[in-house]
Structures are given as structure tokens and as C-alpha cells.
Design a protein around this motif. Structure first.
Motif, PDB file in Angstrom:
ATOM      1  N   UNK A   2      19.630  21.089  93.600  1.00  0.00           N
ATOM      2  CA  UNK A   2      20.658  20.763  92.255  1.00  0.00           C
ATOM      3  C   UNK A   2      20.356  22.006  91.296  1.00  0.00           C
ATOM      4  N   UNK A   3      19.290  22.655  91.186  1.00  0.00           N
ATOM      5  CA  UNK A   3      19.019  23.955  90.469  1.00  0.00           C
ATOM      6  C   UNK A   3      20.191  24.796  90.880  1.00  0.00           C
ATOM      7  N   UNK A   4      20.238  25.118  92.390  1.00  0.00           N
ATOM      8  CA  UNK A   4      21.274  26.194  92.456  1.00  0.00           C
ATOM      9  C   UNK A   4      22.773  25.879  92.159  1.00  0.00           C
ATOM     10  N   UNK A   5      22.855  24.509  92.426  1.00  0.00           N
ATOM     11  CA  UNK A   5      24.330  23.972  92.012  1.00  0.00           C
ATOM     12  C   UNK A   5      24.668  24.400  90.376  1.00  0.00           C
ATOM     13  N   UNK A   6      23.585  24.308  89.669  1.00  0.00           N
ATOM     14  CA  UNK A   6      23.875  24.246  88.313  1.00  0.00           C
ATOM     15  C   UNK A   6      23.689  25.708  87.669  1.00  0.00           C
ATOM     16  N   UNK A   7      23.531  26.735  88.710  1.00  0.00           N
ATOM     17  CA  UNK A   7      23.284  27.821  88.296  1.00  0.00           C
ATOM     18  C   UNK A   7      24.942  28.713  87.849  1.00  0.00           C
ATOM     19  N   UNK A   8      24.802  29.544  86.806  1.00  0.00           N
ATOM     20  CA  UNK A   8      26.137  30.090  86.818  1.00  0.00           C
ATOM     21  C   UNK A   8      25.777  31.513  86.759  1.00  0.00           C
ATOM     22  N   UNK A   9      26.583  32.378  87.516  1.00  0.00           N
ATOM     23  CA  UNK A   9      26.291  33.849  87.658  1.00  0.00           C
ATOM     24  C   UNK A   9      27.467  34.523  86.973  1.00  0.00           C
ATOM     25  N   UNK A  10      27.130  35.444  86.073  1.00  0.00           N
ATOM     26  CA  UNK A  10      28.088  36.248  85.353  1.00  0.00           C
ATOM     27  C   UNK A  10      27.717  37.805  85.612  1.00  0.00           C
ATOM     28  N   UNK A  11      28.756  38.321  86.414  1.00  0.00           N
ATOM     29  CA  UNK A  11      28.670  39.627  86.696  1.00  0.00           C
ATOM     30  C   UNK A  11      29.219  40.648  85.914  1.00  0.00           C
ATOM     31  N   UNK A  12      28.950  41.348  85.044  1.00  0.00           N
ATOM     32  CA  UNK A  12      29.597  42.445  84.005  1.00  0.00           C
ATOM     33  C   UNK A  12      30.043  43.748  84.752  1.00  0.00           C
ATOM     34  N   UNK A  13      31.248  44.200  84.764  1.00  0.00           N
ATOM     35  CA  UNK A  13      31.439  45.249  85.474  1.00  0.00           C
ATOM     36  C   UNK A  13      31.615  46.303  84.530  1.00  0.00           C
ATOM     37  N   UNK A  14      30.952  47.283  84.786  1.00  0.00           N
ATOM     38  CA  UNK A  14      31.035  48.508  83.969  1.00  0.00           C
ATOM     39  C   UNK A  14      31.868  49.590  84.507  1.00  0.00           C
ATOM     40  N   UNK A  15      32.442  49.486  85.669  1.00  0.00           N
ATOM     41  CA  UNK A  15      33.379  50.246  86.215  1.00  0.00           C
ATOM     42  C   UNK A  15      34.375  49.359  86.875  1.00  0.00           C
ATOM     43  N   UNK A  16      35.675  49.910  86.801  1.00  0.00           N
ATOM     44  CA  UNK A  16      36.816  49.097  87.599  1.00  0.00           C
ATOM     45  C   UNK A  16      36.306  49.265  89.277  1.00  0.00           C
ATOM     46  N   UNK A  17      36.471  47.847  89.689  1.00  0.00           N
ATOM     47  CA  UNK A  17      35.937  47.717  91.179  1.00  0.00           C
ATOM     48  C   UNK A  17      37.194  46.988  91.857  1.00  0.00           C
ATOM     49  N   UNK A  18      37.242  47.638  93.049  1.00  0.00           N
ATOM     50  CA  UNK A  18      38.271  47.214  93.928  1.00  0.00           C
ATOM     51  C   UNK A  18      37.787  47.052  95.171  1.00  0.00           C
ATOM     52  N   UNK A  19      38.472  46.715  96.141  1.00  0.00           N
ATOM     53  CA  UNK A  19      37.950  46.790  97.818  1.00  0.00           C
ATOM     54  C   UNK A  19      37.614  48.131  98.118  1.00  0.00           C
ATOM     55  N   UNK A  20      37.849  49.022  97.750  1.00  0.00           N
ATOM     56  CA  UNK A  20      37.481  50.606  98.022  1.00  0.00           C
ATOM     57  C   UNK A  20      35.945  50.882  97.540  1.00  0.00           C
ATOM     58  N   UNK A  21      35.537  50.344  96.647  1.00  0.00           N
ATOM     59  CA  UNK A  21      34.171  50.593  95.976  1.00  0.00           C
ATOM     60  C   UNK A  21      33.395  49.308  95.684  1.00  0.00           C
ATOM     61  N   UNK A  22      33.402  48.497  96.589  1.00  0.00           N
ATOM     62  CA  UNK A  22      32.390  47.491  96.853  1.00  0.00           C
ATOM     63  C   UNK A  22      32.736  46.141  96.005  1.00  0.00           C
ATOM     64  N   UNK A  23      33.799  45.932  95.732  1.00  0.00           N
ATOM     65  CA  UNK A  23      34.204  44.529  95.140  1.00  0.00           C
ATOM     66  C   UNK A  23      33.481  43.361  95.826  1.00  0.00           C
ATOM     67  N   UNK A  24      33.137  42.347  95.312  1.00  0.00           N
ATOM     68  CA  UNK A  24      32.720  41.414  96.165  1.00  0.00           C
ATOM     69  C   UNK A  24      33.869  40.601  96.784  1.00  0.00           C
ATOM     70  N   UNK A  25      33.485  40.164  98.038  1.00  0.00           N
ATOM     71  CA  UNK A  25      34.511  39.229  98.701  1.00  0.00           C
ATOM     72  C   UNK A  25      33.876  37.958  98.915  1.00  0.00           C
ATOM     73  N   UNK A  26      34.587  36.941  98.639  1.00  0.00           N
ATOM     74  CA  UNK A  26      34.103  35.573  98.601  1.00  0.00           C
ATOM     75  C   UNK A  26      35.063  34.807  99.592  1.00  0.00           C
ATOM     76  N   UNK A  27      34.322  33.468 100.122  1.00  0.00           N
ATOM     77  CA  UNK A  27      35.050  32.489 100.750  1.00  0.00           C
ATOM     78  C   UNK A  27      35.206  31.330  99.780  1.00  0.00           C
TER      79      UNK A  27
END
Length: 247
Positions: free
Chosen positions: A138-163
């Protein structure tokens, strides 16, 4: 600003991407704070593939008012009617020459103040002077992650992939057949933008191939107190006033 669309995306898909939460000037101030911080102690980790600062607000307290600008406070307020607080803050710098990648996984561990034998708190770790544990789901379900990007991030420099929608399946074994890569989505984020994510969302990142940095500030928020005697290692209440963002 109305963040209803992002709230719906986060709940339904397990992630959402926003642009323009931070100006170039704000980003410059944030990076200057980090660069001027004393880089010693267990909270700082530096290798050829990664530079990280754990317990970021504790180690670089000047960042609090810079990170929690009005846009971020409004975003958090719109994501939930409950009173959320900050439970983890980490700075990641994936250098341009990094050959480091992360396979698909869920974020199942939280940082706590001590070790205790409690029901539904499992898979204890002790790294860099701090305890980690997998808490009740229940604690994990209620967690909100916010990732602040200090650089432009795309598939070539490690942008997150998700399912997408994988967070709806609870805790997934690494060898599970409950997910496949056909639905994979790459979360490209503009400089100054943020990515929202549920920690149970399966996510991964590739090696950097374009010679560009990927600097990210990873924040986690929750609304639950832990079972006593456990407490969150980091616990910062968020105020609405612009003069002092934490209590």
C-alpha cells in the motif's frame, strides 16, 4: 495550471511527462548549488559511470527553495488531495561517457531510520550507511516519484523506458511473463521538464550513446507514516508559502 491530464495519465499508465517547470535561470541556480556542495561522506558516490548525492536536501539544504518553486508545489497539490511529504531526494549525473545501463525493474525499497523486525517489511539492505526495506505494498502504491530533468533527455542519453500500466500488476518477479517489451515507451523529457512515475511501473534505461549528460533530481513523496518504531529516513513536509518550502 491544471494538471488533471497528468494526474489521469499517472494513475492509468504509471507515468506522465511535463515540460517547462523550471526556467534556464532556475536550472543554473540548482546546478550551482550542487556543484558548490562539499562532496564527502557516505551520501556522495562518484564513479566513471555515475555521480550521485543521496539525502540531497540534507546535504544541500539551499536546494529546497529552488526545487520547490510554485509550479512544482502546484503540481503536487493537484496530484492528490492528501497531504504528501518528501521521503527521498537523490541527484543523479549520468556522465556523457557513461557505459552504465539499468535493466527493467520496479522501485521496491524505501529508506528508513533503523532496522526492525516487522510484519510486511522485507528484503532489508544496508548500503552507504542507511537502511533500506521493502514496505507493505500500500505504501508503494501511494508513492509518487517526480524526476526533475536538468538536461534534455532522449533515447540516446538514457531516457527512462517504461512498460505502461505495469504498475497495476503489483510486485512483478523479474522472470515473470506478465509483461513484454512490445508496449515499451521511451519517456523523452525536455530540459526543465519533469517525469512523474509510480514506483511499481517497470522501468529501465540504456547506455548513453550521444555524448550528452543526463542530470536528474529524483524525488519521492508519500502520505503514510511507517509502522513504529520505523520512520522515514527523510521526511520533509511541504508548505504552500514561497518563503519556506519545508517544515
Amino acid at each position: 495550471m491544471n494538471y488533471k491530464k497528468n494526474k489521469i495519465e499517472l494513475e492509468e499508465n504509471g507515468y506522465s511527462v511535463l515540460a517547462d517547470l523550471y526556467s534556464d535561470n532556475e536550472l543554473s541556480e540548482i546546478l550551482a548549488c550542487i556543484e558548490n556542495a562539499e562532496q564527502d561522506g557516505n551520501s556522495f558516490m562518484k564513479t566513471k559511470d555515475l555521480f550521485a548525492i543521496r539525502q540531497l536536501i540534507k546535504n544541500v539544504p539551499e536546494l529546497s527553495s529552488l526545487l520547490f518553486n510554485r509550479k512544482l508545489i502546484d503540481l503536487i497539490s493537484n496530484l492528490s488531495e492528501s497531504q504528501y511529504f518528501l521521503t527521498k531526494a537523490i541527484y543523479f549525473d549520468k556522465p556523457s561517457e557513461s557505459n552504465w545501463f539499468v535493466a527493467y525493474h520496479q522501485d521496491l525499497s524505501i529508506s528508513v531510520n533503523q532496522k526492525a523486525d516487522l510484519e510486511n517489511y522485507v528484503n532489508w539492505t544496508f548500503k552507504k550507511g542507511q537502511f533500506g526495506v521493502q514496505p507493505p505494498i500500500e505504501i508503494l502504491k501511494d508513492t509518487i516519484t517526480i524526476r526533475i530533468h536538468l538536461d534534455k533527455t532522449d533515447k540516446n542519453n538514457g531516457a527512462l523506458k517504461v512498460i505502461p500500466k505495469s504498475h497495476l500488476n503489483g510486485i512483478i518477479r523479474a522472470d515473470s511473463k506478465d509483461w513484454n517489451l512490445e508496449n515499451e515507451f521511451i519517456c523523452e523529457v525536455e530540459k526543465g521538464g519533469v517525469m512523474l512515475m509510480k514506483p511499481l511501473t517497470l522501468h529501465a534505461s540504456n547506455r548513453t550513446t550521444n555524448g550528452k549528460k543526463r542530470r536528474v533530481i529524483h524525488l519521492e513523496f508519500n502520505r503514510h507514516n511507517l509502522t513504529e518504531p520505523l520512520a522515514w529516513l527523510e521526511h520533509y513536509g511541504i508548505k504552500k508559502a514561497s518563503t519556506q518550502q519545508f517544515v
